[in-house]
Design a protein around this motif. Sequence first.
Motif, PDB file in Angstrom:
ATOM      1  N   VAL A  85       0.843  -1.203   0.000  1.00  0.00           N
ATOM      2  CA  VAL A  85       0.000   0.000   0.000  1.00  0.00           C
ATOM      3  C   VAL A  85       0.877   1.251   0.000  1.00  0.00           C
ATOM      4  N   MET A  86       1.905   1.258   0.844  1.00  0.00           N
ATOM      5  CA  MET A  86       2.806   2.399   0.911  1.00  0.00           C
ATOM      6  C   MET A  86       3.580   2.580  -0.394  1.00  0.00           C
ATOM      7  N   GLN A  87       3.908   1.474  -1.048  1.00  0.00           N
ATOM      8  CA  GLN A  87       4.608   1.566  -2.333  1.00  0.00           C
ATOM      9  C   GLN A  87       3.728   2.211  -3.397  1.00  0.00           C
ATOM     10  N   LEU A  88       2.449   1.898  -3.371  1.00  0.00           N
ATOM     11  CA  LEU A  88       1.524   2.453  -4.364  1.00  0.00           C
ATOM     12  C   LEU A  88       1.428   3.971  -4.273  1.00  0.00           C
ATOM     13  N   ILE A  89       1.589   4.516  -3.066  1.00  0.00           N
ATOM     14  CA  ILE A  89       1.484   5.969  -2.886  1.00  0.00           C
ATOM     15  C   ILE A  89       2.861   6.632  -2.775  1.00  0.00           C
ATOM     16  N   GLY A  90       3.915   5.871  -3.117  1.00  0.00           N
ATOM     17  CA  GLY A  90       5.255   6.435  -3.152  1.00  0.00           C
ATOM     18  C   GLY A  90       5.898   6.648  -1.802  1.00  0.00           C
ATOM     19  N   LYS A  91       5.395   5.966  -0.768  1.00  0.00           N
ATOM     20  CA  LYS A  91       5.929   6.150   0.581  1.00  0.00           C
ATOM     21  C   LYS A  91       6.868   5.022   1.011  1.00  0.00           C
ATOM     22  N   ALA A  92       7.102   4.061   0.127  1.00  0.00           N
ATOM     23  CA  ALA A  92       8.014   2.961   0.441  1.00  0.00           C
ATOM     24  C   ALA A  92       8.754   2.556  -0.828  1.00  0.00           C
ATOM     25  N   PRO A  93      10.014   2.131  -0.699  1.00  0.00           N
ATOM     26  CA  PRO A  93      10.784   1.685  -1.858  1.00  0.00           C
ATOM     27  C   PRO A  93      10.489   0.221  -2.168  1.00  0.00           C
ATOM     28  N   TYR A  94      11.184  -0.331  -3.165  1.00  0.00           N
ATOM     29  CA  TYR A  94      11.133  -1.770  -3.398  1.00  0.00           C
ATOM     30  C   TYR A  94      11.605  -2.484  -2.132  1.00  0.00           C
ATOM     31  N   VAL A  95      10.895  -3.523  -1.733  1.00  0.00           N
ATOM     32  CA  VAL A  95      11.266  -4.312  -0.559  1.00  0.00           C
ATOM     33  C   VAL A  95      11.080  -5.790  -0.887  1.00  0.00           C
ATOM     34  N   ARG A  96      12.068  -6.573  -0.528  1.00  0.00           N
ATOM     35  CA  ARG A  96      12.012  -8.014  -0.758  1.00  0.00           C
ATOM     36  C   ARG A  96      11.813  -8.738   0.569  1.00  0.00           C
ATOM     37  N   SER A  97      11.024  -9.799   0.543  1.00  0.00           N
ATOM     38  CA  SER A  97      10.699 -10.551   1.756  1.00  0.00           C
ATOM     39  C   SER A  97      11.377 -11.914   1.733  1.00  0.00           C
ATOM     40  N   PHE A  98      12.097 -12.248   2.807  1.00  0.00           N
ATOM     41  CA  PHE A  98      12.701 -13.573   2.957  1.00  0.00           C
ATOM     42  C   PHE A  98      12.880 -13.859   4.438  1.00  0.00           C
ATOM     43  N   SER A  99      13.110 -15.118   4.759  1.00  0.00           N
ATOM     44  CA  SER A  99      13.278 -15.536   6.146  1.00  0.00           C
ATOM     45  C   SER A  99      14.755 -15.527   6.540  1.00  0.00           C
ATOM     46  N   VAL A 100      15.018 -15.694   7.835  1.00  0.00           N
ATOM     47  CA  VAL A 100      16.396 -15.808   8.323  1.00  0.00           C
ATOM     48  C   VAL A 100      17.091 -16.984   7.646  1.00  0.00           C
ATOM     49  N   LYS A 101      16.407 -18.120   7.553  1.00  0.00           N
ATOM     50  CA  LYS A 101      16.996 -19.302   6.926  1.00  0.00           C
ATOM     51  C   LYS A 101      17.347 -19.045   5.472  1.00  0.00           C
ATOM     52  N   GLU A 102      16.464 -18.354   4.751  1.00  0.00           N
ATOM     53  CA  GLU A 102      16.716 -18.056   3.341  1.00  0.00           C
ATOM     54  C   GLU A 102      17.896 -17.100   3.193  1.00  0.00           C
ATOM     55  N   LEU A 103      18.015 -16.120   4.083  1.00  0.00           N
ATOM     56  CA  LEU A 103      19.139 -15.194   4.042  1.00  0.00           C
ATOM     57  C   LEU A 103      20.451 -15.933   4.287  1.00  0.00           C
ATOM     58  N   GLU A 104      20.486 -16.759   5.317  1.00  0.00           N
ATOM     59  CA  GLU A 104      21.714 -17.483   5.626  1.00  0.00           C
ATOM     60  C   GLU A 104      22.085 -18.442   4.505  1.00  0.00           C
ATOM     61  N   HIS A 105      21.097 -19.069   3.886  1.00  0.00           N
ATOM     62  CA  HIS A 105      21.371 -19.960   2.753  1.00  0.00           C
ATOM     63  C   HIS A 105      22.011 -19.194   1.596  1.00  0.00           C
ATOM     64  N   ALA A 106      21.503 -17.990   1.328  1.00  0.00           N
ATOM     65  CA  ALA A 106      22.069 -17.186   0.238  1.00  0.00           C
ATOM     66  C   ALA A 106      23.522 -16.822   0.518  1.00  0.00           C
ATOM     67  N   VAL A 107      23.841 -16.543   1.777  1.00  0.00           N
ATOM     68  CA  VAL A 107      25.216 -16.208   2.147  1.00  0.00           C
ATOM     69  C   VAL A 107      26.144 -17.402   1.960  1.00  0.00           C
ATOM     70  N   THR A 108      25.748 -18.564   2.453  1.00  0.00           N
ATOM     71  CA  THR A 108      26.607 -19.746   2.336  1.00  0.00           C
ATOM     72  C   THR A 108      26.695 -20.239   0.888  1.00  0.00           C
ATOM     73  N   ALA A 109      25.611 -20.087   0.128  1.00  0.00           N
ATOM     74  CA  ALA A 109      25.627 -20.504  -1.279  1.00  0.00           C
ATOM     75  C   ALA A 109      26.606 -19.679  -2.099  1.00  0.00           C
ATOM     76  N   ALA A 110      26.883 -18.458  -1.648  1.00  0.00           N
ATOM     77  CA  ALA A 110      27.841 -17.601  -2.352  1.00  0.00           C
ATOM     78  C   ALA A 110      29.288 -17.970  -2.041  1.00  0.00           C
ATOM     79  N   GLY A 111      29.504 -18.888  -1.108  1.00  0.00           N
ATOM     80  CA  GLY A 111      30.853 -19.341  -0.808  1.00  0.00           C
ATOM     81  C   GLY A 111      31.401 -18.887   0.523  1.00  0.00           C
ATOM     82  N   PHE A 112      30.524 -18.414   1.397  1.00  0.00           N
ATOM     83  CA  PHE A 112      30.945 -17.939   2.719  1.00  0.00           C
ATOM     84  C   PHE A 112      30.635 -18.971   3.808  1.00  0.00           C
TER      85      PHE A 112
END
Length: 230
Positions: free
Chosen positions: A180-207
Amino acid sequence: MNVSIDAINVQHKEIDMNQHATFWDKAAPKYAKSPIADQAAYEYTLGRTRTYLTPQDRVLELGCGTGSTALLLAPNVKQITAIDLSPGMLAIARQKAANTGEKNVSFEVGADVPKQGPYDVVMGYSLFHLVPDMEKRFAQIHELLPKGGYFITKTTCLGQRGAGIGGALKSLAIRIAIPVMQLIGKAPYVRSFSVKELEHAVTAAGFEIVESGNHPKGPPPAHYIVARKV
């Protein structure tokens, strides 16, 4: 295991980076005046970050905003290069640097991970939920760092459901409010993910993750990660 940048094929919403920069330029004055939502959690993560820094380190901060974190960590390292896509944010950051007298921080306009260093540590705070290509950026950071170099981030995990009925309702309300806030220009692009998904992305990159925790716990949690290139 390292994942090459060319192997990443993630489909996300296309973002007009000029439009994105304009949003943050307009938000910069108010953003600079806004108090930190959880000062204790912010200071705690700064303290943890300092334990991984040395006086010889060359540091890159991505999405530095108005420069507060870079300036607070500057006394602990040799040099910090802090970049942001918003010239408005950087104008405030440079004024802060002039006021504090810090000489080892440079603020530069940029939306992408630089292709060259050298850097010993790469940081990104309150950033990666705001970009559509998080996995690609993690792989680029991995390529940029030497073996043993640190990647440090604190990232809001909007896809992490809060504990209990109250936490679940708050998480749901946030996910409903953002479009709703994005539609009225009050919020930027935002992506939704979980802690597990974030940590997986970090380790998948080689960390290898050497420290993690939620500071604050949320909902939604701001997940702090210290990862080492292996």
